[in-house]
Design an enzyme around this catalytic site. Structure first.
Site, PDB file in Angstrom:
ATOM      1  N   CYS A  20       1.566  -9.078  -1.964  1.00 47.77           N
ATOM      2  CA  CYS A  20       0.960  -7.978  -2.726  1.00 47.77           C
ATOM      3  C   CYS A  20       1.443  -7.859  -4.177  1.00 47.77           C
ATOM      4  O   CYS A  20       0.613  -7.827  -5.093  1.00 47.77           O
ATOM      5  CB  CYS A  20       1.152  -6.655  -1.999  1.00 47.77           C
ATOM      6  N   ARG A  51      10.128 -14.092   6.108  1.00 50.26           N
ATOM      7  CA  ARG A  51      10.819 -12.857   6.457  1.00 50.26           C
ATOM      8  C   ARG A  51      11.906 -13.195   7.458  1.00 50.26           C
ATOM      9  O   ARG A  51      11.657 -13.940   8.406  1.00 50.26           O
ATOM     10  CB  ARG A  51       9.854 -11.847   7.108  1.00 50.26           C
ATOM     11  N   GLN A  64      -0.186 -16.053   5.617  1.00 53.75           N
ATOM     12  CA  GLN A  64      -1.191 -15.037   5.924  1.00 53.75           C
ATOM     13  C   GLN A  64      -2.540 -15.436   5.353  1.00 53.75           C
ATOM     14  O   GLN A  64      -2.605 -16.109   4.324  1.00 53.75           O
ATOM     15  CB  GLN A  64      -0.798 -13.703   5.274  1.00 53.75           C
ATOM     16  N   ASP A  82      -4.322 -13.704   3.534  1.00 53.47           N
ATOM     17  CA  ASP A  82      -4.149 -12.439   2.831  1.00 53.47           C
ATOM     18  C   ASP A  82      -5.195 -12.278   1.733  1.00 53.47           C
ATOM     19  O   ASP A  82      -5.665 -13.271   1.171  1.00 53.47           O
ATOM     20  CB  ASP A  82      -2.747 -12.434   2.199  1.00 53.47           C
ATOM     21  N   HIS A 115      -6.316  -9.053  -1.379  1.00 57.80           N
ATOM     22  CA  HIS A 115      -6.236  -7.693  -1.881  1.00 57.80           C
ATOM     23  C   HIS A 115      -7.498  -7.389  -2.652  1.00 57.80           C
ATOM     24  O   HIS A 115      -7.919  -8.175  -3.485  1.00 57.80           O
ATOM     25  CB  HIS A 115      -4.994  -7.519  -2.756  1.00 57.80           C
ATOM     26  N   LYS A 144      -4.962   3.314   7.469  1.00 62.17           N
ATOM     27  CA  LYS A 144      -5.206   1.902   7.777  1.00 62.17           C
ATOM     28  C   LYS A 144      -5.992   1.728   9.055  1.00 62.17           C
ATOM     29  O   LYS A 144      -6.042   2.610   9.903  1.00 62.17           O
ATOM     30  CB  LYS A 144      -3.880   1.149   7.874  1.00 62.17           C
ATOM     31  N   HIS A 173      -5.152  -3.825   1.189  1.00 59.21           N
ATOM     32  CA  HIS A 173      -4.493  -4.988   1.801  1.00 59.21           C
ATOM     33  C   HIS A 173      -5.306  -5.312   3.043  1.00 59.21           C
ATOM     34  O   HIS A 173      -5.529  -4.430   3.866  1.00 59.21           O
ATOM     35  CB  HIS A 173      -3.076  -4.661   2.267  1.00 59.21           C
TER      36      HIS A 173
HETATM   37 ZN   LIG Z   1      -0.760  -6.640   0.656  1.00 58.71          ZN
END
Ligand SMILES: [Zn+2]
Ligand SMILES: [Zn+2]
Length: 650
Positions: free
Chosen positions: A344, A373, A391, A393, A395, A475, A521
């Site tokens: 992010c 992580r 991910q 991912d 945004h 979310k 996200h």
């Molecule tokens: Zn994010």
């Protein structure tokens, strides 16, 4: 005596003396109910039938038909009953703790000898005897000194330590299952006979450190599963057997997909077969995202702590971050960087390049973002829980007004992708504002409404999780159901007005003034590693043809067929079918067996008959039937089948 008023689920109110117990309340309604009762809900709290009710309250009496309290009590009582059985069988064993978990419970024991598989049978038999004895379960509040004296006399050092951990203002409660005593918050059932004797099973033993601390003694943890009836237990055991057969770690070895090793815990070494599956999935996702208006970016792995301080991760997430220190040229102090734990903040950096106007929104930035992580070694599990992952991912930067449409489009995309990947069913959970949060109530109202409306417009059922949203926004969580009924949370969609503010993302609005965009996200697969693990287990390794790593093996029956085998391999490769030849000097049955273990979907067997007829014998994974086809026909059919679902003209 003072009277209190109890309100029942149907709205009826009745007066009782203060301190009445739910057991007495149940008895006042009907003797049958008193017998069937297992516990109560008192103002929403799970209440033992023996606990006094001090003041006016709402009350509901629970019976075995109330699944949640019933299962909790059955599993919790079984933990006590198991500990009692173990101490009856081996009086020198020290007891510790035994919480309820997932479909059952575990209990940690300190015993010098290891528990053997046959010991579990003996423990189970003793547990059944305790259940059949219908021993009463009773409870008392003790003062600390008395509890201490009791456990010192009993020689239970772990219980003494637990006692010291109970905050000074909390009661010390004791429970007895028959004569066997344990320190416990409760609630519990009325007597051991309320536990169904034929609906539990001890499953396995594993080592576990006392309090999860590697410097403390290693204990033996016995696991059990329990349900309300025998059929539910049977269904669960069948599912476990099925899950073990499908275990992605086992199939990963057999299919030669990946491995993990000590030098990089929780980080995957992908082999050619596994990496092919990954690339197939990544290529597919890339096409889907591109068509849905996302732009793909790539951001750095190693990022200075300054950015993580700004984003707030350094403060909140530091213990999960891998640090990288470098001697920067000409600098006295080492420069401290972190491997990114999430993408992010980097995506906001890309957004922040150049002035953005409202006309640029919504801006959808996607990255197959590689993150790291730190996870404790005990929590890692094959591909399902790792330290290094990628991910899917993205945004989306947008205005609050655009939120609903973005959410509609996202759910439609997710649904279509899950469908293509073989998951017809998924559930949506909407998590709303928590007590501690940022942003005005007006923004929360708009965002929560937008998400709810988006789901409803798509016609999907959903549940609401009140108060479970992030502090920065509401979310959605998406859980898919696999072929054996297990649920996996994969997709997520989160509104966030905090990160863009912290990292100074702005756009110029129609009014000419600067505004902060909302950042969404969102992920559909979650991580590639875990999703591939889920795919392997869902399909038991028999992946759809378009995703399979090795789609076709062309196997010779006699060596005189080798030249034709090479020709067939070349013809299939020319149309994009991932094909290998197998001209080893082995029996065809041996080859078929080996490639079946490797889960190759199609084996073409080639003998002199096929050479003469310019044909192939097609054998599909899991089928005995062999179908003879012309070479051209087989090549065309397999090429069509290898086409990913999003590229098929329908
Ligand atoms: Zn994010
Ligand atoms: Zn207990």
């Amino acid at each position: 005596m003072a009277q209190i008023s109890l309100t029942f689920p149907d709205g009826a109110q009745r007066s009782y003396p203060a301190g009445v117990t739910p057991a007495e309340v149940a008895a006042s309604i009907a003797p049958g109910l008193a017998k069937k009762a297992i516990s109560a809900q008192v103002d929403g709290a799970h209440w033992d039938l023996a606990w006094p009710i001090p003041a006016d309250a709402k009350i509901a009496i629970n019976t075995m038909t109330d699944a949640l309290p019933a299962l909790e009590l059955i599993r919790h009582d079984l933990a006590h009953i198991m500990a009692r059985a173990v101490q009856e069988l081996w009086p020198d064993v020290r007891v510790t703790i035994g919480p309820v978990r997932d479909e059952g419970w575990f209990y940690d024991f300190d015993r010098s000898e290891p528990f053997m598989p046959e010991d579990l049978g003996a423990i189970e038999a003793r547990m059944k005897a305790i259940i059949n004895a219908r021993d009463p379960i009773r409870t008392e509040l003790w003062d600390r000194a008395r509890a201490r004296t009791h456990y010192e006399a009993a020689g239970e050092p772990y219980k003494l330590e637990l006692l010291d951990r109970i905050p000074a203002d909390q009661d010390i409660r004791m429970y007895w299952h028959g004569a066997w005593q344990d320190l416990c918050r409760g609630p519990h059932l009325q007597h051991t006979g309320q536990v169904p004797a034929d609906a539990f099973r001890l499953t396995h033993v594993a080592g576990a450190y006392w309090l999860g601390d590697a410097s403390r003694p290693m204990l033996q943890r016995i696991y059990g599963v329990a349900f309300r009836n025998r059929d539910d237990l049977k269904a669960h055991l069948t599912m476990l057997e099925e899950a073990a057969k499908r275990d992605h770690r086992k199939l990963g070895r057999e299919m030669d997909l990946f491995h993990l090793q000590e030098e990089a815990p929780g980080m995957v070494f992908w082999h050619p077969n596994g990496w092919q599956i990954w690339r197939g999935l990544e290529d597919y996702m890339r096409r889907r995202l591109g068509r849905a208006g996302y732009r793909e970016i790539r951001t750095p792995q190693v990022v200075d702590r300054v950015l993580w301080e700004k984003s707030g991760h350094w403060e909140a997430y530091r213990e999960h971050m891998f640090l990288v220190e470098v001697d920067e040229e000409g600098q006295k102090d080492k420069r401290i960087n972190a491997l990114k734990p999430m993408n992010c903040p980097c995506h906001v950096q890309v957004y922040n390049q150049g002035l953005k106007s409202y006309r640029d929104l919504p801006l959808r930035l996607a990255e197959f973002g590689s993150c790291h992580r730190y996870e404790s070694s005990g929590s890692m599990h094959g591909l399902m829980r790792v330290r290094g992952f990628t991910q899917d991912d993205a945004h989306i930067f947008c205005t609050v007004d655009q939120l609903e449409q973005e959410c509609i489009d996202f759910i439609a995309l997710l649904s279509s992708i899950y469908h293509d990947l073989g998951f017809a069913k998924f559930d949506i959970k909407l998590s709303t504002r928590p007590d501690v949060r940022v942003g005005s109530d007006a923004v929360w109202d708009t965002a929560e409404n937008a998400l709810a409306k988006a789901i409803e417009k798509g016609g999907y059922p959903y549940t609401i999780n009140p108060g479970d949203g992030a502090f920065y926004g509401p979310k959605l969580d998406f859980k898919l159901t696999d072929a054996i009924g297990r649920e996996w949370q994969c997709g997520t969609f989160q509104a966030d007005w905090n990160t863009p503010l912290r990292l100074e993302a702005e756009y110029v609005g129609e009014d000419g003034a600067k505004h902060t965009p909302v950042m969404l996200h969102r992920a559909i697969l979650g991580s590639f590693e875990r999703f591939i693990g889920i795919l392997i287990e869902n399909y038991a390794g028999k992946l759809p043809f378009w995703l399979a790593a090795r789609q076709v093996v062309v196997a010779s029956i006699v060596s005189d067929a080798d030249a034709y085998v090479a020709e067939v391999v070349a013809a299939l490769r020319a149309v994009g079918v991932r094909t290998e030849g197998d001209v080893r000097n082995e029996k065809i049955n041996y080859k078929v067996r080996e490639h079946s273990v490797g889960k190759v979907p199609v084996i073409l067997a080639i003998g002199m008959q096929e050479v003469a007829g310019r044909s192939v014998s097609v054998r599909r994974l899991g089928e005995q039937r062999v179908e003879v086809q012309s070479l051209e026909g087989a090549v065309a059919a397999l090429a069509a089948e290898a086409t990913p679902p999003d590229l098929r003209g329908t």
